[in-house]
Design a protein around this motif. Structure first.
Motif, PDB file in Angstrom:
ATOM      1  N   GLN A 284      11.759  34.916  91.618  1.00  0.00           N
ATOM      2  CA  GLN A 284      12.470  36.020  91.459  1.00  0.00           C
ATOM      3  C   GLN A 284      12.006  37.059  90.819  1.00  0.00           C
ATOM      4  O   GLN A 284      12.129  38.266  91.230  1.00  0.00           O
ATOM      5  CB  GLN A 284      13.718  35.503  90.439  1.00  0.00           C
ATOM      6  CG  GLN A 284      14.699  34.531  91.139  1.00  0.00           C
ATOM      7  CD  GLN A 284      16.125  34.030  90.075  1.00  0.00           C
ATOM      8  OE1 GLN A 284      16.593  35.138  89.659  1.00  0.00           O
ATOM      9  NE2 GLN A 284      16.078  32.923  90.064  1.00  0.00           N
ATOM     10  N   LEU A 285      10.842  36.901  89.969  1.00  0.00           N
ATOM     11  CA  LEU A 285      10.197  37.885  89.303  1.00  0.00           C
ATOM     12  C   LEU A 285       9.413  38.517  90.401  1.00  0.00           C
ATOM     13  O   LEU A 285       9.114  39.866  90.155  1.00  0.00           O
ATOM     14  CB  LEU A 285       9.303  37.218  88.145  1.00  0.00           C
ATOM     15  CG  LEU A 285       8.479  38.296  87.600  1.00  0.00           C
ATOM     16  CD1 LEU A 285       9.533  39.295  86.794  1.00  0.00           C
ATOM     17  CD2 LEU A 285       7.886  37.794  86.233  1.00  0.00           C
ATOM     18  N   LEU A 288      11.257  40.875  92.514  1.00  0.00           N
ATOM     19  CA  LEU A 288      11.632  42.164  91.722  1.00  0.00           C
ATOM     20  C   LEU A 288      10.496  42.865  91.464  1.00  0.00           C
ATOM     21  O   LEU A 288      10.985  44.377  91.446  1.00  0.00           O
ATOM     22  CB  LEU A 288      12.521  41.799  90.548  1.00  0.00           C
ATOM     23  CG  LEU A 288      13.733  40.770  90.472  1.00  0.00           C
ATOM     24  CD1 LEU A 288      14.283  40.560  89.276  1.00  0.00           C
ATOM     25  CD2 LEU A 288      14.813  41.846  91.356  1.00  0.00           C
ATOM     26  N   PHE A 318      21.478  40.155  84.267  1.00  0.00           N
ATOM     27  CA  PHE A 318      20.348  40.027  83.556  1.00  0.00           C
ATOM     28  C   PHE A 318      20.465  40.751  81.825  1.00  0.00           C
ATOM     29  O   PHE A 318      19.565  40.734  81.249  1.00  0.00           O
ATOM     30  CB  PHE A 318      18.994  40.469  84.337  1.00  0.00           C
ATOM     31  CG  PHE A 318      18.614  39.681  85.119  1.00  0.00           C
ATOM     32  CD1 PHE A 318      17.819  38.336  85.014  1.00  0.00           C
ATOM     33  CD2 PHE A 318      18.935  39.724  86.445  1.00  0.00           C
ATOM     34  CE1 PHE A 318      17.806  37.345  86.098  1.00  0.00           C
ATOM     35  CE2 PHE A 318      18.612  38.971  87.557  1.00  0.00           C
ATOM     36  CZ  PHE A 318      17.895  37.798  87.001  1.00  0.00           C
ATOM     37  N   GLN A 340      15.754  38.802  78.805  1.00  0.00           N
ATOM     38  CA  GLN A 340      14.932  38.766  79.905  1.00  0.00           C
ATOM     39  C   GLN A 340      14.127  40.060  80.425  1.00  0.00           C
ATOM     40  O   GLN A 340      14.443  40.617  81.323  1.00  0.00           O
ATOM     41  CB  GLN A 340      15.535  37.983  81.289  1.00  0.00           C
ATOM     42  CG  GLN A 340      15.890  36.503  80.985  1.00  0.00           C
ATOM     43  CD  GLN A 340      16.364  35.977  82.109  1.00  0.00           C
ATOM     44  OE1 GLN A 340      17.493  36.408  82.677  1.00  0.00           O
ATOM     45  NE2 GLN A 340      16.160  34.638  82.391  1.00  0.00           N
ATOM     46  N   TYR A 343      12.555  40.717  84.128  1.00  0.00           N
ATOM     47  CA  TYR A 343      13.274  40.926  85.019  1.00  0.00           C
ATOM     48  C   TYR A 343      14.049  42.317  84.958  1.00  0.00           C
ATOM     49  O   TYR A 343      14.323  43.150  85.968  1.00  0.00           O
ATOM     50  CB  TYR A 343      14.447  39.819  85.144  1.00  0.00           C
ATOM     51  CG  TYR A 343      13.842  38.655  85.586  1.00  0.00           C
ATOM     52  CD1 TYR A 343      12.692  38.118  85.871  1.00  0.00           C
ATOM     53  CD2 TYR A 343      14.971  37.345  85.631  1.00  0.00           C
ATOM     54  CE1 TYR A 343      12.241  36.888  85.999  1.00  0.00           C
ATOM     55  CE2 TYR A 343      14.437  36.268  85.887  1.00  0.00           C
ATOM     56  CZ  TYR A 343      12.841  35.943  86.155  1.00  0.00           C
ATOM     57  OH  TYR A 343      12.622  34.799  86.362  1.00  0.00           O
ATOM     58  N   CYS A 346      11.930  45.361  85.917  1.00  0.00           N
ATOM     59  CA  CYS A 346      12.024  45.658  87.358  1.00  0.00           C
ATOM     60  C   CYS A 346      13.199  46.609  87.900  1.00  0.00           C
ATOM     61  O   CYS A 346      13.469  47.234  88.659  1.00  0.00           O
ATOM     62  CB  CYS A 346      11.654  44.438  88.054  1.00  0.00           C
ATOM     63  SG  CYS A 346      10.047  43.700  87.733  1.00  0.00           S
TER      64      CYS A 346
END
Length: 529
Positions: A284-285, A288, A318, A340, A343, A346
């Motif tokens: 996921q990171l 992003l 998020f 977070q 995340y 981004c």
């Protein structure tokens, strides 16, 4: 009767003395060719003598080349090396393609000295006829054994850029590009990366139109016209690899619009469902980060509003609401939401970049209740942010030079960049109307020395703080088990690249050809000299 050393020297003398009448001494040259059937000493001499007189006997060319090839396949490695060393002397006229083809096949050797000899021979015939040499290389890449194909591609990726401009002319570079496009019709992920390295380095493509052509190549490989299957790691990996290859090509004139549109329409809605192609990769990171890096180069977008709305929805996911408070003003006891940071950096950056193209989005396209909810989330996140910024500044206060190079402090420097970036972007969104004018550098981008010194003198943190760690709302600096969730220092080969992408080593395609980028059928050709 076997040819002896004496026979070889005697016939060598005949040919050496013949001068203008060389072609009349075919028998003497035949004796030298027969030397390949002798012992080790005879073979070594034959390997040197055959090419010396090769050009004087054009009607014996095939026989001579085949004799030299026999020596290239001898059991004695020293004989093979001698024969290979002399092969470029056969690269004249129409023979260049055949010699290149032969040398390319010889790249499959496992002997390092012999491999270096083959590489040197290939480079030397490049200087004789670059296009002819490339013809042999690409012939084997398209039709040869897998090991030969693999090594030929690596040879091109590593050596073409070292050749001078008078060898790699415009015509030659255009030929490389045309042939590479044929190869790209059926490649593995690793081959794709190497071949993109080959064409990206061509001088003829260092223009806006050239870069656009390279992007088109990547788009074809990325299958952006197909829906994404988030459960298939090969499909996800293909998209990652292609996006990484396209990223350095984007600019204000070469746009990332198609990739950003695909990410917004197909990737973000399935973000939590993505299957990582590598166990150690936070998929996921990674996605992003790629989206954020591409966003400054987005051009005109057909579905700008819907794509901005998708980014907005993901931001809400998020950016948590503050915990509920009891009537006496104290926390109800529910666990405080985790912030977070990595995340959010981004997503905020991407939203900020696309928001420049539709600055009234938060006013005209989001209803009042949604906007109020968003600002509450922003405000809560900003409060937590301020605490972490203060802690990081304290922790880095006074640290210079080697002290900043420890893994722990590298992490804190990156963490400080993340939190400062988010802080700047949130302030922009709190303007009335929201502003999209601020400029920030993404936290994983390289830090200039002067910039690092600013961190030292002005910005620090506590020993318990970690970059972007999934952490709670402002709390005293106490060690936490979950404090290193996202920015745990990488180990092994990644330790030197904290905060950076590694475009070629992360991810990777699974299996050989037949998965990932294409299904190349097995080939068994044997010697095809």
């Amino acid at each position: 009767m076997a040819v002896t050393i004496e026979d070889l020297y005697r016939n060598y003398g005949i040919l050496a003395d013949a001068k203008d009448s060389l072609s009349q001494h075919k028998d003497a040259y035949q004796v030298i060719l027969d030397g390949v059937k002798g012992g080790p000493k005879e073979k070594r001499l034959a390997a040197q003598f055959i090419p010396k007189f090769f050009s004087s006997f054009p009607d014996m060319a095939d026989t001579a080349i085949n004799a030299q090839l026999d020596l290239c396949e001898d059991e004695d490695v020293s004989i093979r090396r001698q024969a290979i060393k002399e092969l470029p002397r056969f690269a004249t006229g129409d023979n260049i393609l055949r010699v290149s083809d032969i040398l390319t096949q010889l790249l499959q050797t496992d002997d390092s000295a012999e491999f270096n000899q083959v590489t040197s021979a290939l480079i030397s015939i490049f200087k004789i006829d670059a296009k002819g040499t490339l013809g042999g290389l690409f012939s084997q890449i398209l039709q040869g054994e897998d090991i030969v194909r693999e090594r030929a591609i690596k040879f091109l990726a590593g050596k073409l850029k070292t050749l001078p401009e008078d060898v790699m002319t415009k015509e030659v570079e255009e030929y490389v590009f045309a042939e590479t496009k044929k190869v790209l019709e059926d490649v593995t992920g690793e081959e794709f990366v190497l071949l993109m390295r080959v064409v990206s380095g061509l001088r003829v493509l260092q223009t806006v139109s050239g870069r656009q052509q390279l992007v088109e190549l990547v788009v074809e490989q990325a299958f952006l016209e197909q829906a994404l299957n988030p459960a298939d790691p090969d499909t996800v990996d293909r998209l990652l690899q292609c996006t990484r290859q396209a990223l350095p090509l984007f600019s204000k004139n070469v746009h990332s619009t198609r990739f950003i549109t695909y990410f917004c329409e197909h990737v973000l809605p399935n973000l939590s469902e993505l299957t990582s192609p590598a166990a150690e990769l936070d998929i996921q990171l990674e996605v992003l980060k790629l989206l954020a890096e591409m966003s400054p180069f987005c051009g005109d977008m057909d579905k700008l509003e819907s794509n901005l709305n998708m980014l907005f929805i993901k931001l809400l996911e998020f950016m948590p609401l503050p915990p509920e408070e009891a009537e006496n003003g104290e926390n109800t006891g529910n666990e405080e939401p985790k912030l977070q940071f990595s995340y959010v950096e981004c997503l905020l950056f991407s939203f900020h970049q696309l928001g420049k193209k539709l600055p009234d989005f938060l006013i005209d396209k989001v209803d009042a209740e949604q906007l109020k909810d968003f600002k509450i989330r922003l405000q809560y996140f900003a409060r937590g942010l301020q605490v972490y910024i203060r802690q990081l500044r304290v922790a880095l206060q006074g640290k210079t030079g080697d002290a900043l190079k420890t893994d722990e402090n590298k992490i804190k420097v990156v963490a400080l960049k993340i939190t400062n970036n988010i802080n700047v972007l949130i302030k922009d969104l709190f303007h009335n109307p929201p502003s999209f004018k601020s400029t920030v550098t993404l936290s994983w981008k390289p830090v200039q020395k002067a910039e690092a010194l600013v961190y030292v003198s002005k910005r620090p943190s506590t020993d318990t703080m970690n970059p972007g760690a999934t952490a709670k709302k402002p709390i005293p600096a106490q060690p936490r088990r979950d404090a290193r969730q996202i920015y745990n220092p990488p180990s092994g080969k990644y330790s030197a690249t904290i905060g950076n992408f590694n475009y070629e080593q992360r991810g990777g395609f699974r299996g050989g050809r037949g998965r990932g980028f294409g299904s190349r059928g097995g080939r068994s050709r044997g010697r095809v000299y």
